[in-house]
Design an enzyme around this catalytic site. Structure first.
Site, PDB file in Angstrom:
ATOM      1  CD  GLU A   6      78.743  36.842 -32.987  1.00  0.00           C
ATOM      2  OE1 GLU A   6      79.813  36.800 -32.381  1.00  0.00           O
ATOM      3  OE2 GLU A   6      77.906  35.914 -32.944  1.00  0.00           O
ATOM      4  N   GLY A  30      97.775  33.922 -24.218  1.00  0.00           N
ATOM      5  CA  GLY A  30      97.393  34.055 -22.816  1.00  0.00           C
ATOM      6  C   GLY A  30      97.809  35.411 -22.285  1.00  0.00           C
TER       7      GLY A  30
HETATM    8  C1  F6R Z   1      79.026  34.296 -30.453  1.00  0.00           C
HETATM    9  C2  F6R Z   1      80.107  33.520 -29.914  1.00  0.00           C
HETATM   10  C3  F6R Z   1      80.581  33.825 -28.544  1.00  0.00           C
HETATM   11  C4  F6R Z   1      80.845  32.507 -27.794  1.00  0.00           C
HETATM   12  C5  F6R Z   1      81.486  32.798 -26.429  1.00  0.00           C
HETATM   13  C6  F6R Z   1      81.681  31.551 -25.620  1.00  0.00           C
HETATM   14  O1  F6R Z   1      78.685  33.878 -31.737  1.00  0.00           O
HETATM   15  O2  F6R Z   1      80.626  32.659 -30.563  1.00  0.00           O
HETATM   16  O3  F6R Z   1      79.681  34.619 -27.860  1.00  0.00           O
HETATM   17  O4  F6R Z   1      79.643  31.824 -27.648  1.00  0.00           O
HETATM   18  O5  F6R Z   1      82.704  33.443 -26.614  1.00  0.00           O
HETATM   19  O6  F6R Z   1      82.527  30.657 -26.272  1.00  0.00           O
HETATM   20  P1  F6R Z   1      82.548  29.120 -25.892  1.00  0.00           P
HETATM   21  O7  F6R Z   1      81.224  28.561 -26.245  1.00  0.00           O
HETATM   22  O8  F6R Z   1      83.662  28.562 -26.711  1.00  0.00           O
HETATM   23  O9  F6R Z   1      82.813  29.051 -24.422  1.00  0.00           O
END
Ligand code: F6R
Length: 614
Positions: free
Chosen positions: A494, A100
């Site tokens: 990415e 954090g």
């Molecule tokens: C791309 C990827 C990120 C997540 C983003 C949101 O492959 O994994 O762009 O989609 O960081 O993460 P969540 O879905 O866990 O909120």
């Protein structure tokens, strides 16, 4: 974003800590470290991966039945050995690991420096552990109380675990904004802590998800939980459902590939038991319970980040088409800092694989304060978003460990399809005949996904070989397939570090067309549905400028295929389900290009799976 593990019990902690860190490495891999208590407090840290830490500990004293471990995604201070966790207090007797950000660390640090504290690292975490020790000494309180008082001074987000040379057998864990799970081991004699359940599942199925502003104190095999206001809480013990096999590679070279190939099952699981093809009804409790609210909805706002935001964009097309309700899709990070107009008749849907993304959580909190009903579409069971929403639906995709999201995306889109249809049904906007047609197609969707996986792999490898050395790539799609183009481009950049952009196909003329020459591959989603003829014209425009076309076409298509340098076929399906099928060849293309370029596809540079800081 940073993974933490801790152990206190009768056994040696080292193996659990290292294995746990390896399981949590997807959360950050800038550096790793552990601290072990065995009379002394021994700390080992190393820049880089957990394997580097393991090499560092070779031949050293790794004894200790109480210990903590950390794998870092750097926020404050560059990723080096000094900034690696655990960090020590001024005396060197107390150690902390932290996930954090302590926002007011500079002010606290300034005050501590005036009191004679010296700091070794650039981290906010070191400031926190110095503060805790300072309070312990000056207020003459025990460690737990010092932690509690310190956390009352801290602004920011944290999951922390602390051990002290003076308190063998004791671990103190606390959370606010970042996740912390406690595992209760055999005969309640051993305890585990971790950022998620994956390190714990091998040892116990009994877990407690700590809530925000709670502190857990394990001392002499006794667990107590108190709030930072010193109110004792009764621990709520839950049973873990995740299996060990689900979090292992199972013979695949990478988690990402395994997760791509799991999609027939994950998509099936995401819709299992949620609709009934015979009587054309929905069995989604979250929709049933909110039926009257849904009837009177004014608008839906979808928030998310990255891939989840792309799923939200697909959701916008689905909900507007079927339920005829206005939908806005917002980056959570932007939405939370605007002052958006939200009313009680709005439904705010958060989409998040991890359920822990800091911006998405904050956006939801804001929407809740403004009176909207908040709904979560998440993958990780028990994570923060599902615990704060009024209602929601899990995607049931199973653990996603590769940092690039794959099966979570297709599961999110599947759930959004059901939600769009369910809302349409409640609001009387869809006929039973149309529902029957789409349900029938949903039934065979996992088989069609399997077909894509079985038939396109060789072709995709051939395409990847041809284009693996390019510097740029363009992705185009129209209508509901525009977000698919965005997702394809994100996946490529990415993990392969090739610059890629996604555009609505018709937007190409307004700028990106200037980039097109014989070196530019253009990936086009061109199913024989929707805007087929229009996409065909866009493809002609690319060809006229000598661009290379890689198309994703409906099985049997000749027109687009004939114009393409390479094409990959997908089975025909309803328009609304094309995004799911079209995404799969793109995931595979990114994967193979990245592997051929020697990239670490499961842990791409600078990224972390769970973005728990803003
Ligand atoms: C791309 C990827 C990120 C997540 C983003 C949101 O492959 O994994 O762009 O989609 O960081 O993460 P969540 O879905 O866990 O909120």
């Amino acid at each position: 974003m940073c993974g933490i593990v801790a152990y206190a019990g009768p056994n040696q902690a080292f193996d659990f800590l290292i294995k746990g860190l390896q399981r949590l490495e997807y959360r950050g891999y800038d550096s790793a470290g552990i601290a072990l208590l065995n009379g002394d407090l021994n700390i080992y840290k190393q820049k880089g991966k957990v394997q580097d830490l393991l090499d560092e500990t070779s031949g050293k004293n790794i004894e200790g039945t109480t210990g903590i471990g950390h794998t870092r995604w750097a926020t404050h201070g560059e990723p080096n050995k000094v900034n690696a966790h655990p960090h020590l207090s001024q005396s060197g007797d107390i150690a902390v690991i932290h996930n954090g950000i302590i926002e007011n660390y500079a002010t606290i640090k300034e005050a501590l420096v005036k009191r004679g504290h010296t700091f070794l690292s650039d981290t906010d975490t070191e400031v926190l552990i110095h503060l805790i020790e300072d309070i312990k000494q000056h207020e003459d309180v025990d460690l737990f109380e010092a932690v509690r008082l310190a956390l009352n001074e801290v602004i920011g987000a944290y999951a922390i675990v602390i051990i002290s040379k003076d308190d063998p057998g004791t671990i103190i864990g606390a959370r606010k904004g970042s996740p912390l799970v406690i595992g209760i081991g055999k005969d309640k004699k051993e305890y585990f802590m971790a950022s998620d359940a994956t390190p714990i599942v091998e040892y116990t199925r009994d877990v407690i998800y700590l809530d925000d502003n709670e502190i857990a104190h394990i001392k002499d095999s006794e667990l107590t939980i108190k709030t930072i206001d010193n109110v004792e809480k009764t621990p709520y013990i839950q049973k873990l459902e995740v299996t060990l096999e689900a979090i292992e590679k199972g013979g695949y070279d990478h988690f990402m590939l395994k997760e791509i190939y799991e999609q027939p099952k994950s998509i099936y699981d995401s819709m299992r038991g949620r609709f009934n093809q015979t009587d054309l009804t929905f069995a989604m409790r979250s929709l049933r319970e909110y039926e009257s609210k849904i009837k009177n909805l004014n608008r839906i706002i979808i928030v998310g980040c990255g891939t989840s935001w792309h799923a939200g964009l697909v959701g916008e097309y689905l909900i507007e088409e079927f339920a005829r309700l206005p939908v806005e899709v917002e980056y959570a990070s932007e939405f939370r800092y605007r002052d958006p107009v939200i009313t009680e008749d709005d439904l705010v849907i958060a989409i998040s694989q991890s359920g822990e993304t800091a911006d998405t959580l904050a956006a939801l909190e804001m929407a809740k304060e403004k009176g909207a009903t908040i709904y979560g579409i998440c993958n990780v069971v028990g994570s923060s978003i599902p615990r704060m929403t009024d209602a929601g639906a899990y995607t049931h995709a199973g653990p996603e460990i590769g940092v690039a999201s794959t099966k979570a995306f297709t599961a999110q889109v599947t759930v959004l399809t059901l939600i769009a249809l369910g809302i349409a049904d409640i609001r009387g906007k869809i006929s039973k005949d149309r529902l029957r047609e789409i349900f029938a197609e949903l039934e065979v969707l996992p088989t069609k996904v399997q077909e894509v996986l079985d038939t396109c792999s060789e072709k995709v490898i051939e395409i990847a070989k041809r284009y693996k050395d390019v510097d740029h790539c363009l992705y185009l799609g129209r209508g509901i397939n525009f977000p698919v183009a965005l997702e394809g481009a994100l996946k490529l950049k990415e993990i392969s570090y090739i610059h890629a952009e996604g555009y609505p196909a018709a937007e190409m003329k307004h700028g990106p067309i200037a980039l097109i020459d014989e070196n530019m591959p253009v990936v086009v989603v061109a199913p024989k549905r929707g805007y087929y003829e229009k996409v065909l014209s866009n493809i002609q425009e690319v060809k006229a400028r000598k661009g290379n076309i890689i198309s994703i076409v409906t099985h049997g298509d000749e027109k687009v295929a004939g114009l393409s340098d390479y094409f990959v076929e997908i089975p025909d399906t309803e328009d609304c389900l094309v995004p799911i099928l079209a995404t799969i060849p793109m995931q595979l293309l990114s994967y193979h290009m990245a592997v051929m370029r020697g990239c670490n596809v499961d842990q791409p540079r600078n990224l972390a799976k769970s973005v728990t800081v803003e």
